[in-house]
Design a protein around this motif. Sequence first.
Motif, PDB file in Angstrom:
ATOM      1  N   LYS A 180      36.325 -21.658 -38.371  1.00 59.71           N
ATOM      2  CA  LYS A 180      36.748 -23.049 -38.599  1.00 59.71           C
ATOM      3  C   LYS A 180      36.494 -23.898 -37.372  1.00 59.71           C
ATOM      4  O   LYS A 180      36.076 -25.064 -37.476  1.00 59.71           O
ATOM      5  CB  LYS A 180      38.236 -23.079 -38.973  1.00 59.71           C
ATOM      6  CG  LYS A 180      38.674 -24.379 -39.640  1.00 59.71           C
ATOM      7  CD  LYS A 180      38.008 -24.531 -40.988  1.00 59.71           C
ATOM      8  CE  LYS A 180      38.374 -25.843 -41.664  1.00 59.71           C
ATOM      9  NZ  LYS A 180      37.644 -26.052 -42.930  1.00 59.71           N
ATOM     10  N   ASP A 181      36.718 -23.324 -36.195  1.00 62.17           N
ATOM     11  CA  ASP A 181      36.483 -24.048 -34.954  1.00 62.17           C
ATOM     12  C   ASP A 181      34.997 -24.350 -34.775  1.00 62.17           C
ATOM     13  O   ASP A 181      34.609 -25.451 -34.361  1.00 62.17           O
ATOM     14  CB  ASP A 181      37.001 -23.218 -33.780  1.00 62.17           C
ATOM     15  CG  ASP A 181      37.304 -24.056 -32.554  1.00 62.17           C
ATOM     16  OD1 ASP A 181      37.425 -25.294 -32.693  1.00 62.17           O
ATOM     17  OD2 ASP A 181      37.440 -23.481 -31.461  1.00 62.17           O
ATOM     18  N   PHE A 182      34.154 -23.378 -35.120  1.00 63.80           N
ATOM     19  CA  PHE A 182      32.708 -23.586 -35.043  1.00 63.80           C
ATOM     20  C   PHE A 182      32.279 -24.652 -36.038  1.00 63.80           C
ATOM     21  O   PHE A 182      31.400 -25.479 -35.748  1.00 63.80           O
ATOM     22  CB  PHE A 182      31.990 -22.264 -35.325  1.00 63.80           C
ATOM     23  CG  PHE A 182      30.490 -22.375 -35.358  1.00 63.80           C
ATOM     24  CD1 PHE A 182      29.778 -22.742 -34.233  1.00 63.80           C
ATOM     25  CD2 PHE A 182      29.786 -22.118 -36.527  1.00 63.80           C
ATOM     26  CE1 PHE A 182      28.393 -22.853 -34.264  1.00 63.80           C
ATOM     27  CE2 PHE A 182      28.409 -22.216 -36.566  1.00 63.80           C
ATOM     28  CZ  PHE A 182      27.707 -22.583 -35.431  1.00 63.80           C
ATOM     29  N   GLU A 183      32.880 -24.643 -37.212  1.00 66.01           N
ATOM     30  CA  GLU A 183      32.587 -25.672 -38.208  1.00 66.01           C
ATOM     31  C   GLU A 183      32.901 -27.063 -37.652  1.00 66.01           C
ATOM     32  O   GLU A 183      32.114 -28.008 -37.832  1.00 66.01           O
ATOM     33  CB  GLU A 183      33.397 -25.412 -39.477  1.00 66.01           C
ATOM     34  CG  GLU A 183      33.084 -26.349 -40.630  1.00 66.01           C
ATOM     35  CD  GLU A 183      33.907 -25.995 -41.869  1.00 66.01           C
ATOM     36  OE1 GLU A 183      33.396 -25.242 -42.716  1.00 66.01           O
ATOM     37  OE2 GLU A 183      35.069 -26.467 -41.956  1.00 66.01           O
ATOM     38  N   ARG A 184      34.048 -27.213 -36.979  1.00 65.07           N
ATOM     39  CA  ARG A 184      34.398 -28.503 -36.367  1.00 65.07           C
ATOM     40  C   ARG A 184      33.364 -28.903 -35.328  1.00 65.07           C
ATOM     41  O   ARG A 184      32.963 -30.065 -35.237  1.00 65.07           O
ATOM     42  CB  ARG A 184      35.785 -28.423 -35.715  1.00 65.07           C
ATOM     43  CG  ARG A 184      36.940 -28.551 -36.686  1.00 65.07           C
ATOM     44  CD  ARG A 184      38.267 -28.751 -35.969  1.00 65.07           C
ATOM     45  NE  ARG A 184      38.692 -27.537 -35.271  1.00 65.07           N
ATOM     46  CZ  ARG A 184      39.451 -26.599 -35.820  1.00 65.07           C
ATOM     47  NH1 ARG A 184      39.886 -26.745 -37.074  1.00 65.07           N
ATOM     48  NH2 ARG A 184      39.798 -25.534 -35.138  1.00 65.07           N
ATOM     49  N   TYR A 185      32.923 -27.916 -34.553  1.00 68.23           N
ATOM     50  CA  TYR A 185      31.948 -28.211 -33.496  1.00 68.23           C
ATOM     51  C   TYR A 185      30.633 -28.735 -34.074  1.00 68.23           C
ATOM     52  O   TYR A 185      30.113 -29.759 -33.626  1.00 68.23           O
ATOM     53  CB  TYR A 185      31.691 -26.960 -32.649  1.00 68.23           C
ATOM     54  CG  TYR A 185      30.699 -27.180 -31.538  1.00 68.23           C
ATOM     55  CD1 TYR A 185      31.106 -27.654 -30.302  1.00 68.23           C
ATOM     56  CD2 TYR A 185      29.332 -26.934 -31.736  1.00 68.23           C
ATOM     57  CE1 TYR A 185      30.193 -27.885 -29.289  1.00 68.23           C
ATOM     58  CE2 TYR A 185      28.413 -27.159 -30.725  1.00 68.23           C
ATOM     59  CZ  TYR A 185      28.847 -27.632 -29.498  1.00 68.23           C
ATOM     60  OH  TYR A 185      27.935 -27.872 -28.493  1.00 68.23           O
TER      61      TYR A 185
END
Length: 395
Positions: A91-96
């Motif tokens: 999810k954090d990578f998706e935000r990035y």
Amino acid sequence: MLRLFGEKLRQAKVPITIGSDRLPCPVELMLPSPITESYRNQDEFSIGIGIDGNPKTVGFYLDDPNDKTKTICVGPAELVIIKESHKKFAKDFERYIRNSSLTASTFHDDEGYWKSIKMKSNTDGDLMGIISMRSQDLSDEQIAEEKRKLCEYFTASGESYNLKSLYFQECYDKKPLKYNFKPPEEDPCSWLFGEKFLVEQMQHLRLYSSPESFFLPNTSVTALMFGTLQKMCRMHSSNTILDIFCGIGAASLVFSKRVKKCIGVDTCFKNIHDAKFNALKNGIENVEFLMKMPESALHDINEHHFHDDLIAVISPARAELSLPVVKFLRRCKHLSKIIYITTKPRLAIDNFVRLCKPAGSEGYLGKPFVPLFALPVDLLPQTEHYALAVVFQRF
């Protein structure tokens, strides 16, 4: 699956007695996994168009329920077999990437950049992340700047899910002219920050794993499987173990305490590098790891008479063994047992039959093997997949 093996033995006129239950050998009860939720120690997520139409959604591809000709990308949030730290990293990578000006690569030959994300974790909850990008037309300076931004972002945000290390994997498939060599099967990873290895505790061992090396996806049941096979095969101090497709050397290192010597063989440089490092860090001296084709290792062993009472442990990671490897196994006169571990039993059945065919038929030399017993292992609970270990012996 074993009844299918028995039927193929009958069709091939192999003189092995098939029981009234149509099985070619006794079958143990399924070895259960001690953990059935949040057990996966590695995952890989793709990038695609999500349910909401966002082209930068991180997850798995599924058929679109509204249009079977299309696929959609669905996040892993609802999957109980995946660790929470893996979900948070995804999810954090998706935000990035949603805040990045670079587009996602949702098809093999498109012009996008962000390709996928991989992660490994241990039982202590430490996480290693690997971000894969198709560099396309980016300059070396632009790639270096993107690496800097990834470091800055994930050094800060990764603490909340115990991100201990981050790697960057640049995929070369769209830039063949920039390099004067043929790209390797697995594109190399460059280290961005944190620990160089992920360290896992398994039985009495500390196993060090780099981003490109291979290990089975369920640590707890893998340890049980090795221990069970060691006892059931009655390994002892006169045995030499030949560990074909040894990965990071886990099986060799587990078995080394009970046997004379273990020889691990793999075609992947990173696997052999990690296996040698693991032997050194655990202070185990009766092991040897070789980067060779299996048939080359078998040929060398067949030429040396001191490797008597040999047991081969075979665990091909992706598919069945090649015909030359099976024939070398048959010709290896010092080989008394084979432990064949597969996560794709249907693909392995032809190998099973070839090991059992009578000497002289279709060019098979050496005494045939007989299936002794089969041990199914619940390697991937809550899925249809499993591991199957079949033990063969020469009489």
